[in-house]
Write a protein that holds these residues in place. Structure first.
Motif, mmCIF file in Angstrom:
data_model
loop_
_atom_site.group_PDB
_atom_site.id
_atom_site.type_symbol
_atom_site.label_atom_id
_atom_site.label_comp_id
_atom_site.label_asym_id
_atom_site.label_seq_id
_atom_site.Cartn_x
_atom_site.Cartn_y
_atom_site.Cartn_z
ATOM 1 N N ILE A 56 0.849 -1.203 0.000
ATOM 2 C CA ILE A 56 0.000 0.000 0.000
ATOM 3 C C ILE A 56 0.882 1.249 0.000
ATOM 4 N N ASP A 57 1.954 1.215 0.803
ATOM 5 C CA ASP A 57 2.866 2.374 0.837
ATOM 6 C C ASP A 57 3.473 2.628 -0.538
ATOM 7 N N SER A 58 3.816 1.562 -1.248
ATOM 8 C CA SER A 58 4.405 1.749 -2.593
ATOM 9 C C SER A 58 3.426 2.504 -3.486
ATOM 10 N N TYR A 59 2.150 2.153 -3.370
ATOM 11 C CA TYR A 59 1.157 2.831 -4.222
ATOM 12 C C TYR A 59 0.952 4.270 -3.763
ATOM 13 N N LEU A 60 0.928 4.491 -2.432
ATOM 14 C CA LEU A 60 0.770 5.871 -1.939
ATOM 15 C C LEU A 60 1.945 6.731 -2.411
ATOM 16 N N ASP A 61 3.149 6.164 -2.381
ATOM 17 C CA ASP A 61 4.333 6.899 -2.877
ATOM 18 C C ASP A 61 4.151 7.264 -4.341
ATOM 19 N N TYR A 62 3.668 6.295 -5.105
ATOM 20 C CA TYR A 62 3.457 6.535 -6.544
ATOM 21 C C TYR A 62 2.449 7.679 -6.752
ATOM 22 N N LEU A 63 1.365 7.659 -5.973
ATOM 23 C CA LEU A 63 0.358 8.716 -6.137
ATOM 24 C C LEU A 63 0.957 10.081 -5.838
ATOM 25 N N GLN A 64 1.828 10.112 -4.847
ATOM 26 C CA GLN A 64 2.409 11.409 -4.484
ATOM 27 C C GLN A 64 3.492 11.831 -5.470
ATOM 28 N N HIS A 65 4.385 10.905 -5.791
ATOM 29 C CA HIS A 65 5.566 11.310 -6.555
ATOM 30 C C HIS A 65 5.356 11.281 -8.055
ATOM 31 N N GLU A 66 4.454 10.448 -8.535
ATOM 32 C CA GLU A 66 4.256 10.423 -9.997
ATOM 33 C C GLU A 66 2.935 11.045 -10.406
ATOM 34 N N ARG A 67 1.971 11.061 -9.507
ATOM 35 C CA ARG A 67 0.680 11.657 -9.876
ATOM 36 C C ARG A 67 0.467 13.000 -9.180
ATOM 37 N N GLY A 68 1.462 13.442 -8.418
ATOM 38 C CA GLY A 68 1.440 14.788 -7.837
ATOM 39 C C GLY A 68 0.377 15.017 -6.778
ATOM 40 N N MET A 69 -0.046 13.989 -6.079
ATOM 41 C CA MET A 69 -1.051 14.195 -5.035
ATOM 42 C C MET A 69 -0.360 14.478 -3.710
ATOM 43 N N ASP A 70 -1.088 15.149 -2.799
ATOM 44 C CA ASP A 70 -0.494 15.288 -1.465
ATOM 45 C C ASP A 70 -0.826 14.032 -0.651
ATOM 46 N N ALA A 71 -0.160 13.905 0.499
ATOM 47 C CA ALA A 71 -0.255 12.659 1.272
ATOM 48 C C ALA A 71 -1.699 12.372 1.689
ATOM 49 N N GLN A 72 -2.393 13.423 2.126
ATOM 50 C CA GLN A 72 -3.758 13.203 2.602
ATOM 51 C C GLN A 72 -4.691 12.810 1.448
ATOM 52 N N GLY A 73 -4.512 13.492 0.335
ATOM 53 C CA GLY A 73 -5.339 13.190 -0.844
ATOM 54 C C GLY A 73 -5.126 11.755 -1.305
ATOM 55 N N ALA A 74 -3.871 11.320 -1.278
ATOM 56 C CA ALA A 74 -3.558 9.959 -1.711
ATOM 57 C C ALA A 74 -4.213 8.951 -0.763
ATOM 58 N N TYR A 79 -9.309 5.326 1.094
ATOM 59 C CA TYR A 79 -10.258 5.136 2.200
ATOM 60 C C TYR A 79 -11.712 5.327 1.760
ATOM 61 N N GLU A 80 -11.897 6.016 0.649
ATOM 62 C CA GLU A 80 -13.276 6.376 0.282
ATOM 63 C C GLU A 80 -13.792 5.487 -0.851
ATOM 64 N N TYR A 81 -15.056 5.679 -1.186
ATOM 65 C CA TYR A 81 -15.568 5.081 -2.422
ATOM 66 C C TYR A 81 -14.700 5.572 -3.583
ATOM 67 N N GLY A 82 -14.658 4.783 -4.641
ATOM 68 C CA GLY A 82 -13.814 5.201 -5.761
ATOM 69 C C GLY A 82 -14.573 5.164 -7.067
ATOM 70 N N PRO A 83 -13.898 5.524 -8.145
ATOM 71 C CA PRO A 83 -14.565 5.482 -9.448
ATOM 72 C C PRO A 83 -14.920 4.045 -9.851
ATOM 73 N N GLY A 84 -16.085 3.883 -10.465
ATOM 74 C CA GLY A 84 -16.562 2.558 -10.865
ATOM 75 C C GLY A 84 -15.591 1.855 -11.803
ATOM 76 N N LYS A 85 -14.905 2.639 -12.633
ATOM 77 C CA LYS A 85 -13.997 2.020 -13.609
ATOM 78 C C LYS A 85 -12.711 1.533 -12.967
ATOM 79 N N GLY A 86 -12.364 2.131 -11.828
ATOM 80 C CA GLY A 86 -11.157 1.692 -11.141
ATOM 81 C C GLY A 86 -10.204 2.824 -10.867
ATOM 82 N N LEU A 87 -9.147 2.466 -10.116
ATOM 83 C CA LEU A 87 -8.178 3.449 -9.642
ATOM 84 C C LEU A 87 -6.827 3.230 -10.315
ATOM 85 N N ILE A 88 -6.516 1.985 -10.613
ATOM 86 C CA ILE A 88 -5.146 1.642 -11.025
ATOM 87 C C ILE A 88 -5.081 1.342 -12.530
ATOM 88 N N ASN A 89 -6.076 1.866 -13.262
ATOM 89 C CA ASN A 89 -6.183 1.579 -14.703
ATOM 90 C C ASN A 89 -4.921 2.005 -15.462
#
Ligand SMILES: Cc1ncc(COP(=O)(O)O)c(C=O)c1O
Length: 427
Positions: A56-74, A79-89
């Motif tokens: 999970i940490d590897s993915y959170l790192d990816y969201l922050q460092h490659e997708r430019g999200m902040d830690a809380q957003g990632a 933690y929340e509902y997500g898009p029906g099509k998916g998150l890791i497409n």
């Protein structure tokens, strides 16, 4: 007290396919010391040391460092509902392009609760009326036939032959359906090491199938669950990688490849869908709409775990697959070698020799039914899967399936010794 009658419930619940696996689970529970060639599950040796928080940490790192999200957003994304099509497409599409030569945009991928859910939503979206039929190659994985039964979709079995598919029968079945005012909408096919037979299509057969799909106006539902077990120098392109007409809907899973408990799979559906007066859509958009009414979205936490496992291998499915593929091929080779060494078993007992996948198909000179399985488990301590439930035309009574994936190498050798004693007694 209220008692319900099975006859008042959906007809599929009385179908033998639906209950076919319950007996196996029961027999394994009753004979815990038996060596079981039944489960088509991944070996637990690949699961024991998994560090899920690190994934999970590897993915959170990816969201922050490659997708430019902040830690809380990632974190919130998980933690929340997500898009029906998916998150890791994006990661799945990237791996499909780099590793499998399937070049599709992330928008055409839907992340599902295992390949099983992908089958359900694909069939629900594609099948409009009772005159739309599903062709399958018999013997066939019960997951797809079970879903078709649940949805009331008519199934047309096409015999498997030594080349994989009886093309003549498929062509004929399409013509018969047309003559009756019906149509075979799609063919379900596993081009690599099918479950239950371990059969594969060679390259000319793959091209021929794509040509026939175009001629007969069929969609192909390609199940790719076991393709990762092919030897690196012997892997053939998937149907989707060869597809120039968008005829193929590709169904994938991370269950066999890395983590069945995560329940993460996917569908690749890059077909364009016309809707009057609306911008063009992809079939993946329609599938996502169905999915939201089945499971809302695939667990973001589970998607993050699978994505983390991928990222730890530089996003490569092939790198993730390599050690597992080698282990399963060694197990398969060990199973086939042990069978070849069996002495004094009647020569009328035959089996195939797949080069990958989890399964070997064996033919006995007598019915391999549940009564025989009971003798095998109770008197010889060895369990296998009767093949009849995989057949759609009443065939397969004398066949059994041996799976090599779940056992340790030493158990395979010991299990075949027990199998030999059993076969000598009953055949
Ligand atoms: C051919 C085939 N496809 C799909 C699946 C199911 O995959 P998942 O666990 O992702 O639902 C299996 C599982 O046994 C299988 O054998």
């Amino acid at each position: 007290m209220l008692e319900l009658s099975r006859a008042d419930l959906h007809g599929s619940l009385g179908d033998p396919v639906m209950g076919s696996m319950t007996f196996l689970t029961e027999i394994m529970r009753r004979y815990p010391d038996a060596i079981s060639f039944a489960p088509g599950a991944p070996h637990v040796g690949f699961l024991d040391d998994l560090d899920l928080p690190r994934c999970i940490d590897s993915y959170l790192d990816y969201l922050q460092h490659e997708r430019g999200m902040d830690a809380q957003g990632a974190r919130r994304l998980l933690y929340e509902y997500g898009p029906g099509k998916g998150l890791i497409n994006d990661l799945v599409a990237r791996a499909l392009r780099a590793d499998l030569g399937i070049d599709v945009p992330p928008e055409s991928v839907v992340i599902t609760v295992g390949a099983q859910e992908a089958m359900l939503i694909v069939l629900r979206a594609l099948y409009r009326s009772a005159s739309d039929l599903l062709a399958v190659i018999s013997p066939c994985f019960v997951g797809i036939t079970g879903v078709a039964r649940l949805l009331g979709i008519g199934i047309v079995p096409i015999q498997e032959n030594s080349g994989g598919i009886d093309f003549g029968q498929l062509e004929n079945a399409c013509a018969v359906a047309r003559a009756r005012g019906e149509r075979i909408r799609a063919l379900y096919v596993a081009a690599d090491f099918s479950n239950p037979s371990g059969t594969s299509l060679d390259l000319p057969a793959r091209h021929r199938l794509l040509d026939m799909a175009a001629e007969q106006d069929l969609l192909l539902l390609e199940d790719n669950a076991y393709a990762f077990t092919a030897p690196a120098d012997g892997a053939l392109p998937s149907l989707k990688a060869l597809d120039r007409d968008r005829r193929v809907i590709h169904l994938g899973t991370f269950a066999k490849l890395c983590l069945p408990g995560a329940r993460v799979g996917f569908a690749v559906a890059d077909q364009r869908v016309r809707v009057h007066h609306e911008p063009e859509r992809l079939l993946a958009d329609e599938l996502a709409m169905v999915k939201t009414m089945v499971t809302v979205n695939t667990s973001p936490v589970c998607q993050a775990i699978v994505a983390g496992m991928l990222l730890q291998q530089n996003g490569s499915i092939n790198a993730l697959a390599a050690p597992r593929s080698e282990f399963y091929r060694d197990n398969l080779a060990r199973l086939l070698a042990a069978l070849a060494r069996l002495e004094d078993v009647p020569s009328r007992i035959k089996w195939n020799r797949p080069t990958g996948g989890f399964f070997v198909r064996m033919y006995l000179p007598r019915p391999a039914d549940l009564a025989l399985l009971e003798i095998s488990a109770s008197e010889h301590g060895v369990v296998w899967t009767p093949m009849a439930p995989f057949h759609l035309d009443g065939g397969g009574a004398n066949e059994l399936r041996l799976s090599c994936s779940y056992l340790d190498p030493e158990e395979i050798t010991a299990g075949v010794r027990r199998l030999g004693a059993f076969l000598r007694q009953v055949c």
